[in-house]
Design an enzyme around this catalytic site. Structure first.
Site, PDB file in Angstrom:
ATOM      1  N   CYS A 132       0.799  -1.230   0.000  1.00  0.00           N
ATOM      2  CA  CYS A 132       0.000   0.000   0.000  1.00  0.00           C
ATOM      3  C   CYS A 132       0.833   1.282   0.000  1.00  0.00           C
ATOM      4  CB  CYS A 132      -0.948   0.007   1.197  1.00  0.00           C
ATOM      5  SG  CYS A 132      -2.157  -1.320   1.142  1.00  0.00           S
ATOM      6  N   HIS A 387      -8.939   3.545  -2.644  1.00  0.00           N
ATOM      7  CA  HIS A 387      -7.539   3.201  -2.363  1.00  0.00           C
ATOM      8  C   HIS A 387      -6.974   2.303  -3.475  1.00  0.00           C
ATOM      9  CE1 HIS A 387      -3.918   1.918  -0.515  1.00  0.00           C
ATOM     10  NE2 HIS A 387      -4.400   0.973   0.284  1.00  0.00           N
ATOM     11  N   CYS A 419      -0.504   2.432   6.357  1.00  0.00           N
ATOM     12  CA  CYS A 419      -0.143   1.098   6.825  1.00  0.00           C
ATOM     13  C   CYS A 419       0.160   0.227   5.616  1.00  0.00           C
ATOM     14  CB  CYS A 419      -1.260   0.502   7.670  1.00  0.00           C
ATOM     15  SG  CYS A 419      -2.852   0.363   6.824  1.00  0.00           S
ATOM     16  N   GLY A 421       0.374  -3.931   4.247  1.00  0.00           N
ATOM     17  CA  GLY A 421       0.067  -5.333   4.472  1.00  0.00           C
ATOM     18  C   GLY A 421       1.294  -6.138   4.856  1.00  0.00           C
TER      19      GLY A 421
END
Length: 456
Positions: A132, A387, A419, A421
């Site tokens: 991300c 996103h 954040c 993954g």
């Protein structure tokens, strides 16, 4: 006599020729606060002179559902050079953050997009994947390369087409994971990690739904007031009628995932998406989206030579690791690390863009860092906008820097964070571009004997 000699020495030093890229250390303190000294490396600052994005559209149902990934990336690559009148030959490298597509295929698509955008075959391109944060990582990689002297001008970009490329699970896990709890937790669905954050840190369903409502309200207000027009590049594409197969040419220039009428009553009716007794729903999670963004970076001295307005200054970047089971807490750890690396305190930061992967983790990070909600995601976030994984970081750069420009002297430093993954967080610190230009707002530094015509 000794004082007169010292005074003469100082005056003589100021009569020495000064290279265009250097300013004597500690001559003055610049900007809206006294946090930063001008140094001899001032001309070597890595600056952003352009940052643009496409609209963000709902995957499979939105404006880019029939758009190819290379056609989505090309317009933003073209925009950053056309709008700055930059010769594409001068670009040293293009780095594209991208997550879901197979690496070799996406790398070729990005290369194709560069050719569509008018770049010659002499300009290289590569992809980067830190999930991300990939778009922000691309920008950071280019900034680091410029700082290292590999080249003077580069583009950090991001791309994700979630209409085509889906989030998948590991098809065959290594049996070893059963003996390594944290390795096993890397395989947890992201929604379960959201539930873990909510449960472990006491983030309520109501808090999550409230965050979603605010995100949609702010994004809707920003759209209505025309704020996003500064950063969005219209994309000429097509929409295919699923019934007839007819193609209709369209220009996509508005984010289509924003729901202005989102309210607590409606959100409360949604069922948990990942656990029967959970609090994470489709309404308080980020949307699955398509989008692209590009950021043009260069040495300050080059930007000044070309007479380009400086949108922002890249000050620091940090990537950190956290417990994979609660990967959403990443920004709460990464932001302090990046701010410290920039030589600042958290209270020096005027504006924050924190990716709203899930409302649970967004609310937790905001509370953990004791941030003023009025300074975070002021134009909405991923809960409303969406996103597109690889593009989000670069998109946030465009959103943050254009908002900082609008706010002017009351907004000097901004932070972007998300954040990641498998248990990480990333953050970067930016300074408003005109905060130090031409010594226009220099202040006296009483800790030295140097002179400055700008000091008051």
């Amino acid at each position: 006599m000794e004082k007169a000699i010292e005074r003469q020495r100082v005056l003589l030093e100021h009569l020495q020729p000064i290279r265009s890229s250097s300013i004597t250390p500690s001559v003055c303190l610049a900007g809206d606060s006294s946090a930063y000294h001008r140094t001899s490396a001032f001309g070597d600052d890595v600056v952003i002179v352009a940052a643009y994005r496409t609209a963000i559209c709902k995957a499979k149902r939105g404006g880019f559902k029939d758009t190819l990934s290379d056609d989505l990336l090309a317009p933003v690559l073209k925009a950053v050079v056309e709008k700055t009148n930059l010769n594409p030959n001068e670009v040293g490298d293009i780095v594209v953050g991208t997550v879901l597509a197979p690496g070799s295929i996406r790398a070729m698509e990005c290369r194709m997009a560069a050719f569509y955008a008018g770049f010659p075959d002499t300009v290289p391109i590569r992809t980067v994947n830190r999930q991300c944060s990939s778009g922000l990582q691309a920008v950071a990689d280019v900034a680091a390369a410029i700082k290292a002297g590999f080249y003077d001008i580069g583009i950090g970009a991001g791309l994700e087409l979630m209409t085509v490329d889906n989030i998948g699970l590991v098809q065959k896990a290594n049996p070893k994971v059963d003996a390594f709890a944290q390795a096993r937790d890397c395989l947890l669905p992201m929604g379960i990690t959201s539930e873990n954050v909510a449960q472990r840190f006491g983030v309520t369903r109501l808090e999550q739904d409230q965050a979603a409502v605010i995100s949609h309200q702010r994004a809707a207000a920003a759209t209505a007031s025309g704020k996003f027009k500064d950063e969005i590049i219209p994309v000429l594409t097509k929409i295919v009628d699923p019934q007839t197969g007819d193609e209709k040419p369209v220009v996509i220039s508005v984010d289509d995932g924003i729901r202005p009428t989102t309210n607590l009553t409606g959100l409360a009716k949604l069922k948990p998406a990942f656990k029967r007794d959970g609090a994470t729903t489709a309404g308080n999670s980020s949307q699955v989206s398509d989008g692209a963004a590009a950021v043009l970076l260069m040495k300050r001295s080059i930007a000044m030579q070309k007479g380009l307005p400086i949108l922002g200054v890249f000050r620091s970047f940090a990537a950190v690791g956290v417990d994979p089971a609660v990967m959403g807490i990443g920004p709460a750890v990464a932001i302090p690390a990046a701010v410290k690396s920039a030589g600042l305190e958290l209270n020096n930061i005027d504006l924050f863009e924190i990716n709203e992967a899930f409302a649970s983790q967004y609310v937790y990070c905001q509370k953990k860092l004791n941030l003023d909600p009025e300074n975070v995601n002021v134009n909405g976030g991923a809960l409303a906008l969406g996103h597109p994984l690889g593009a989000t970081g670069a998109r946030c750069v465009a959103t943050l820097l254009h908002e900082m420009k609008r706010r002017g002297k009351d907004c000097r430093f901004g932070v972007i964070s998300m954040c990641i993954g498998s248990g990480m967080g990333a953050a970067a610190v930016f300074e408003r571009g005109d905060a130090v230009d031409d010594l226009c707002n220099a202040r006296a530094n009483n800790n030295n004997n140097f002179l400055s015509k700008d000091a008051k």
